[in-house]
Design an enzyme around this catalytic site. Sequence first.
Site, PDB file in Angstrom:
ATOM      1  N   ALA A   1      14.415  -6.802   8.446  1.00 16.50           N
ATOM      2  CA  ALA A   1      15.080  -7.876   7.706  1.00 16.50           C
ATOM      3  C   ALA A   1      15.139  -7.573   6.211  1.00 16.50           C
ATOM      4  CB  ALA A   1      14.360  -9.194   7.949  1.00 16.50           C
ATOM      5  N   LEU A   2      14.071  -7.010   5.655  1.00 17.53           N
ATOM      6  CA  LEU A   2      14.051  -6.731   4.220  1.00 17.53           C
ATOM      7  C   LEU A   2      14.985  -5.581   3.874  1.00 17.53           C
ATOM      8  CD1 LEU A   2      10.250  -7.135   3.404  1.00 17.53           C
ATOM      9  CD2 LEU A   2      12.092  -8.790   3.126  1.00 17.53           C
TER      10      LEU A   2
ATOM     11  N   THR B   1       2.624 -11.284   6.758  1.00 16.03           N
ATOM     12  CA  THR B   1       3.285 -10.589   7.867  1.00 16.03           C
ATOM     13  C   THR B   1       2.377  -9.518   8.457  1.00 16.03           C
ATOM     14  OG1 THR B   1       5.468 -11.020   6.928  1.00 16.03           O
ATOM     15  CG2 THR B   1       5.304  -9.244   8.532  1.00 16.03           C
TER      16      THR B   1
ATOM     17  N   HIS C   1       1.434  -6.329  -6.740  1.00 14.82           N
ATOM     18  CA  HIS C   1       1.685  -6.803  -5.381  1.00 14.82           C
ATOM     19  C   HIS C   1       2.206  -8.250  -5.396  1.00 14.82           C
ATOM     20  CE1 HIS C   1       0.461  -5.976  -0.954  1.00 14.82           C
ATOM     21  NE2 HIS C   1       1.501  -6.789  -0.986  1.00 14.82           N
ATOM     22  N   VAL C   2       3.252  -8.468  -6.184  1.00 13.65           N
ATOM     23  CA  VAL C   2       3.812  -9.815  -6.318  1.00 13.65           C
ATOM     24  C   VAL C   2       5.272  -9.900  -5.882  1.00 13.65           C
ATOM     25  CG1 VAL C   2       2.226 -10.597  -8.120  1.00 13.65           C
ATOM     26  CG2 VAL C   2       4.311  -9.356  -8.772  1.00 13.65           C
TER      27      VAL C   2
ATOM     28  N   GLU D   1      -6.269  -2.092  -3.714  1.00  9.75           N
ATOM     29  CA  GLU D   1      -5.829  -3.246  -4.505  1.00  9.75           C
ATOM     30  C   GLU D   1      -6.972  -4.233  -4.699  1.00  9.75           C
ATOM     31  OE1 GLU D   1      -1.172  -3.084  -2.975  1.00  9.75           O
ATOM     32  OE2 GLU D   1      -2.484  -4.676  -2.251  1.00  9.75           O
TER      33      GLU D   1
ATOM     34  N   THR E   1       7.969  -1.410  -2.457  1.00  8.84           N
ATOM     35  CA  THR E   1       7.464  -2.787  -2.433  1.00  8.84           C
ATOM     36  C   THR E   1       6.862  -3.105  -1.064  1.00  8.84           C
ATOM     37  OG1 THR E   1       9.648  -3.619  -1.797  1.00  8.84           O
ATOM     38  CG2 THR E   1       9.120  -3.609  -4.159  1.00  8.84           C
ATOM     39  N   ALA E   2       6.582  -2.067  -0.272  1.00  5.69           N
ATOM     40  CA  ALA E   2       6.155  -2.275   1.114  1.00  5.69           C
ATOM     41  C   ALA E   2       4.639  -2.241   1.251  1.00  5.69           C
ATOM     42  CB  ALA E   2       6.813  -1.233   2.019  1.00  5.69           C
ATOM     43  N   ARG E   3       4.053  -1.049   1.274  1.00  5.35           N
ATOM     44  CA  ARG E   3       2.626  -0.897   1.454  1.00  5.35           C
ATOM     45  C   ARG E   3       2.144   0.329   0.688  1.00  5.35           C
ATOM     46  NH1 ARG E   3       2.473  -5.353   2.881  1.00  5.35           N
ATOM     47  NH2 ARG E   3       1.606  -6.285   4.792  1.00  5.35           N
TER      48      ARG E   3
END
Length: 327
Positions: free
Chosen positions: A163-164, A80, A291-292, A269, A238-240
């Site tokens: 959406a998330l 995304t 990052h999973v 990362e 869980t975003a960035r």
Amino acid sequence: MSKTITTAKVVFLDRSTMLPDVVLRQLSFPHEWVEYEATRAEEVSDRIADAHVVITNKAPVTAKAIASARNLKLVAVAATGTDVVDIAACAARNVLVSNIRDYAVDTVPEHTFALLFALRRSLLAYRDSVRTGRWAESGQFCYFDYPIRNIAGSVLGIIGDGALGRAVADLARAFGMRVLFSSYKGVQGMGPLYTPFEDVLRLSDAITIHAPLTPATRNMIGAPEFALMERRPILINTARGGLVDEIALGEALRSGRISGAGFDVATVEPPSADHPLMQLTGLPNFILTPHVAWASQEAVQSLADQLMDNIEAFRSGTPKNVVTGAH
């Protein structure tokens, strides 16, 4: 991509960023497929020099690489976020960029709640203590070394209303949580569906972030924001990486300003051993996953299908999921 091109060269720069058993279906038009497991930044220009289509997840497609790619017509981002592509350079060169959308509406919310449940009930701390013999030493049927709190009846603050964020809200309500959607930091008067950012920090028992990383959102939560967290919430990201000041996070955890934190992202990362988040992994109330959150089998297959759809749509002259288009 003109249909007059008899055989299009398609270059996938970093196939290893997808699960190995995910199926990338065959494209329907004549093409040459070139696939690399990984590509270093300095290798991109050479590898895409004669490509018509470039697929990338994390390999950077810079202005320099774009300038030397004489045939390039499409950069299909297998994610995304499009920060790995120089969007302005693509627009200047009449190169279309597409991305993947709404494929993670189950996997990311589920990962968010996995982290939240594990921290709210101290699951990993208890698991580790059993492993080291604490239960055997306790002399009774149970022990209470770590806090256990219900999810039901607690307040969840959600930063990010896409959406998330909305999918997380649906799960939260099903678990009996009260949901507060945060207004954008520094923005007032967004309407009755939003709670002021500072009030969300004050009122929440848990806070979860589902916002993009932009200049405006970088370090949106730092020491001043942690100081507002009166209910000692759990913080989930869980975003960035970069949305939370990682140094301030460590101080908030160690001082007890927050009850716990679950992160799936980092500013670098993979993080080195001396990275601020790696320094927290020994704490019983901190969980770091690599990052999973996006990477369930089902979600990655959906991503792969959408990726190929994007390429096919562009080839047919009806591009979809366009970030920047030809002009």
